[in-house]
Motif scaffolding. Structure first.
Motif, PDB file in Angstrom:
ATOM      1  N   ARG A   1     -10.158   1.770  -1.820  1.00  0.00           N
ATOM      2  CA  ARG A   1      -9.634   0.417  -1.975  1.00  0.00           C
ATOM      3  C   ARG A   1     -10.191  -0.450  -0.843  1.00  0.00           C
ATOM      4  O   ARG A   1     -10.291  -0.002   0.299  1.00  0.00           O
ATOM      5  CB  ARG A   1      -8.101   0.441  -1.921  1.00  0.00           C
TER       6      ARG A   1
ATOM      7  N   ASP B   1      -3.385   5.830  -0.336  1.00  0.00           N
ATOM      8  CA  ASP B   1      -4.422   4.799  -0.225  1.00  0.00           C
ATOM      9  C   ASP B   1      -5.344   5.075   0.953  1.00  0.00           C
ATOM     10  O   ASP B   1      -4.898   5.440   2.043  1.00  0.00           O
ATOM     11  CB  ASP B   1      -3.795   3.415  -0.042  1.00  0.00           C
TER      12      ASP B   1
ATOM     13  N   TYR C   1     -16.738  -2.440  -5.221  1.00  0.00           N
ATOM     14  CA  TYR C   1     -16.269  -3.721  -4.651  1.00  0.00           C
ATOM     15  C   TYR C   1     -17.418  -4.712  -4.516  1.00  0.00           C
ATOM     16  O   TYR C   1     -17.271  -5.905  -4.834  1.00  0.00           O
ATOM     17  CB  TYR C   1     -15.615  -3.470  -3.290  1.00  0.00           C
TER      18      TYR C   1
ATOM     19  N   ILE D   1      -7.824   2.654   2.603  1.00  0.00           N
ATOM     20  CA  ILE D   1      -8.186   1.234   2.536  1.00  0.00           C
ATOM     21  C   ILE D   1      -9.261   0.902   3.559  1.00  0.00           C
ATOM     22  O   ILE D   1      -9.144   1.231   4.741  1.00  0.00           O
ATOM     23  CB  ILE D   1      -6.954   0.339   2.782  1.00  0.00           C
TER      24      ILE D   1
ATOM     25  N   ASP E   1      -8.042  -8.484  -2.705  1.00  0.00           N
ATOM     26  CA  ASP E   1      -7.713  -7.065  -2.819  1.00  0.00           C
ATOM     27  C   ASP E   1      -8.517  -6.445  -3.969  1.00  0.00           C
ATOM     28  O   ASP E   1      -8.438  -6.897  -5.114  1.00  0.00           O
ATOM     29  CB  ASP E   1      -6.212  -6.911  -3.081  1.00  0.00           C
ATOM     30  N   TYR E   2      -9.314  -5.433  -3.650  1.00  0.00           N
ATOM     31  CA  TYR E   2     -10.128  -4.748  -4.655  1.00  0.00           C
ATOM     32  C   TYR E   2      -9.694  -3.285  -4.692  1.00  0.00           C
ATOM     33  O   TYR E   2      -9.970  -2.531  -3.750  1.00  0.00           O
ATOM     34  CB  TYR E   2     -11.608  -4.828  -4.301  1.00  0.00           C
ATOM     35  N   LYS E   3      -9.024  -2.874  -5.732  1.00  0.00           N
ATOM     36  CA  LYS E   3      -8.540  -1.493  -5.851  1.00  0.00           C
ATOM     37  C   LYS E   3      -9.650  -0.624  -6.436  1.00  0.00           C
ATOM     38  O   LYS E   3      -9.583  -0.168  -7.587  1.00  0.00           O
ATOM     39  CB  LYS E   3      -7.269  -1.445  -6.687  1.00  0.00           C
TER      40      LYS E   3
ATOM     41  N   PHE F   1       0.854  -1.185   0.000  1.00  0.00           N
ATOM     42  CA  PHE F   1       0.000   0.000   0.000  1.00  0.00           C
ATOM     43  C   PHE F   1       0.889   1.233   0.000  1.00  0.00           C
ATOM     44  O   PHE F   1       2.082   1.162   0.296  1.00  0.00           O
ATOM     45  CB  PHE F   1      -0.994   0.001   1.159  1.00  0.00           C
TER      46      PHE F   1
END
Length: 630
Positions: free
Chosen positions: A227, A28, A246, A30, A238-240, A24
């Motif tokens: 993210r 980011d 998402y 997150i 992991d979904y960016k 990361f």
């Protein structure tokens, strides 16, 4: 760049994290999501280096500052609130004091060498001070405190005047102002009301460094993250992308993966049948062996294992209650010299589902306890209706559980009229089965305690259900199940919540608690926000108060104004419904096939009718608004 490499952690026989790796960076934001107990908080603690994994490592640049909101109270409870928050600037104050000391030395008689040395040190200190990007620490601290819901009058008051939830806001303010390189937040909205959450969302969106947060508030996640990292059964996905995307992408990935798995399984079975058939023929044996080798080399698609455990929840109905479930007239509630509710009128009728919203400390929980008979009113009239059987879940309900008891012993205490088998069945519906029921309450997580408290509550049938912040320790799946159960509940509901996603579409009436009074809105939380056209409830309240102060003359009595306001609310609700109906039909008319369909003529008649009704309602609204002087 920050790196987590092959992080693994095991508790007993359970693999909490299995070789988790991800990278990361500075910008980011997150969102760490997953079921309760999946390992989200553990992963945050590993990043903060509060605990260490069995294997793997966290790689961070040298001097990286990590901020992690700790769940403990400051030692000195006599410290004024503003002064406590300004401790976030302790390094700034130290550097400034050193710089001022060096500046004082410049006025002394120094040798050339000493002067050069002082100037060099002063330049270094000023460079470091410039990195703090703050000119007035007290003003910045006050701004953040006000954003989190504190009033000017509170800033000089000592910490011991605050409840635990408000002290956690103080700790959150200190953390935000320290501006670490990595900001770690574990359920930061649990102690915030809707107004503070909305302000906090804006703060996080503009935060100049990396944030990693855990939250089960879907609206908050959608508004703050770019993210999503999901933890499930020790592994991560992991979904960016944003939280809303998402949710769509997760469903798409699952569908594609399932389809690929099914297609491969069909291919494998066909190949295996062919190999078996060829092996039976001497001339085809070599081909069968070749195909067998190719099949063995095939990379097999595996379906990702999912956590499908979920509680099963329904609230038993005790039978029909009277038409008026609760009524208060000129109700007053004081705590010593503090007035919380001042001459409040409220009436809740059978079958209504109503929400209580507003800033913390405005009296939502207090009124809930008055309705439940847990605390008396100071003045006025407070009456519970005929044949009302009430169940209440308070926001600290799970904290009142006896820690030394096991889950089963707790259930036996609250459901003495149930058999052991029946109690185990109820606990099983809340995901406690087998040896789990022998766990002590003291070792349970917040989410597990909340499930135990809910299980105990439903052991008594009711026709009036009061839920005070029931979602605080529940994950997204459990919240969805609770919301569905509340929707299906046959009785009357009063719900106190700051969770906008949970409240959306759940209630048909919203009572807002503000300045010791209650404002009635004929719609859910989404309707209230849309009606006001304000993102910030507090700004609206201030604007409304200012508007009311400009009205210096009125001939309307309190009761007349109240009736007119109610009629105005009903008119606004009807206008909103009619506009939606008209828009739906007009959207269908875009399709050329609409006018060919048998329903087209009927819908055109309905459209004319709806438009006529809308004109009538708009005229009604204008008349009412004029009578109120709005």
């Amino acid at each position: 760049m920050f790196y987590l490499q092959n992080i693994a952690l095991k508790y007993g026989d359970r693999h909490l994290l299995r070789d988790v790796s991800f990278m990361f960076q500075h910008k980011d934001r997150i969102g760490l999501v997953g079921r309760n107990g999946a390992g989200k908080t553990t992963l945050l603690k590993i990043i903060a280096q509060d605990i260490f994994p069995d294997s793997g490592q966290v790689q961070l640049p040298k001097n990286t500052q990590i901020g992690f909101l700790k769940q403990f109270l400051p030692e000195d409870q006599q410290t004024p609130i503003l002064k406590e928050v300004c401790k976030a600037f302790s390094e700034y104050y130290d550097l400034k004091a050193k710089a001022e000391s060096l500046e004082d030395r410049l006025g002394e008689e120094l040798t050339e060498e000493e002067m050069t040395q002082v100037l060099e040190e002063l330049d270094k200190l000023n460079l470091r001070l410039s990195n703090f990007d703050v000119n007035n620490p007290e003003a910045e601290a006050a701004r953040v405190l006000k954003g989190l819901g504190f009033k000017d009058i509170q800033l000089d008051q000592p910490l011991n005047t605050l409840s635990g939830g408000w002290v956690m806001r103080v700790e959150l303010a200190k953390l935000l102002l320290s501006k670490p390189d990595i900001l770690l937040l574990d359920e930061p909205t649990n102690h915030l009301d809707i107004e503070a959450i909305i302000w906090f969302e804006d703060y996080i969106k503009s935060y100049p460094a990396c944030t990693i947060l855990i939250s089960h508030d879907e609206t908050f996640l959608a508004n703050t993250t770019n993210r999503i990292i999901e933890i499930e059964l020790g592994n991560i996905q992991d979904y960016k992308m944003t939280y809303d995307k998402y949710q769509i992408e997760k469903a798409n990935r699952k569908a594609i993966r399932t389809s690929e798995y099914q297609n491969q399984q069909r291919l494998i079975k066909e190949r295996e049948r062919t190999i078996t058939r060829f092996k039976a023929k001497a001339t085809k044996t070599k081909m069968a062996q070749s195909m067998e080798k190719q099949l063995a080399k095939m990379e097999r698609i595996e379906l990702v294992e999912e956590d499908t455990s979920a509680m099963r929840l329904s609230f038993p109905y005790a039978g029909r209650e009277g038409k008026i479930v609760y009524k208060a007239t000129d109700l007053i509630k004081k705590y010593d010299e503090l007035t919380v509710l001042d001459k409040v009128d409220i009436q809740i009728e059978r079958g209504e589902k109503v929400a209580f919203i507003g800033q913390n400390g405005q009296g939502k929980t207090t009124l809930s306890k008055i309705i439940a008979g847990m605390t008396p009113a100071t003045g006025g009239q407070s009456d519970i209706g005929h044949n009302v059987n009430l169940s209440i879940y308070l926001q600290d309900q799970s904290d009142s559980l006896e820690r030394s008891r096991t889950i089963l012993e707790t259930a036996e205490y609250h459901g003495a009229h149930y058999t052991n088998t029946e109690l185990r069945s109820i606990l099983g519906a809340f995901m406690f089965s087998g040896e789990d029921v022998e766990k002590k309450v003291s070792v349970l997580s917040g989410g597990e305690k909340a499930r135990v408290a809910l299980a105990c509550m439903i052991m008594q049938p009711s026709n009036l259900l009061i839920l005070d912040e029931p979602t605080n320790h529940l994950d997204v799946v459990s919240k969805s199940i609770l919301k569905d159960a509340v929707r299906k509940y046959e009785g009357t509901l009063v719900i106190v919540s700051h969770d906008r996603a949970f409240l959306k579409g759940l209630t048909e009436k919203t009572y807002e608690f503000v300045d010791k009074q209650i404002v009635e809105h004929l719609g859910d939380i989404e309707y209230v926000l849309k009606k006001r056209n304000h993102d910030n409830l507090r700004d609206y309240a201030v604007t409304k108060n200012q508007e009311q102060k400009t009205v210096t003359e009125t001939k309307l009595s309190f009761e007349e104004r109240k009736k007119l306001n109610r009629a105005l609310n009903y008119a606004e609700r009807d206008i909103d419904k009619l506009e939606k109906k008209i828009d739906a039909i007009e959207q269908e008319m875009i399709d050329p096939e609409f006018f060919k369909s048998p329903e087209g003529t009927e819908k055109m008649k309905a459209l004319t009718k709806f438009k006529s009704e809308l004109e009538t309602k708009l005229s009604e609204w204008e008349t009412l608004a004029e009578q109120l002087g709005e």
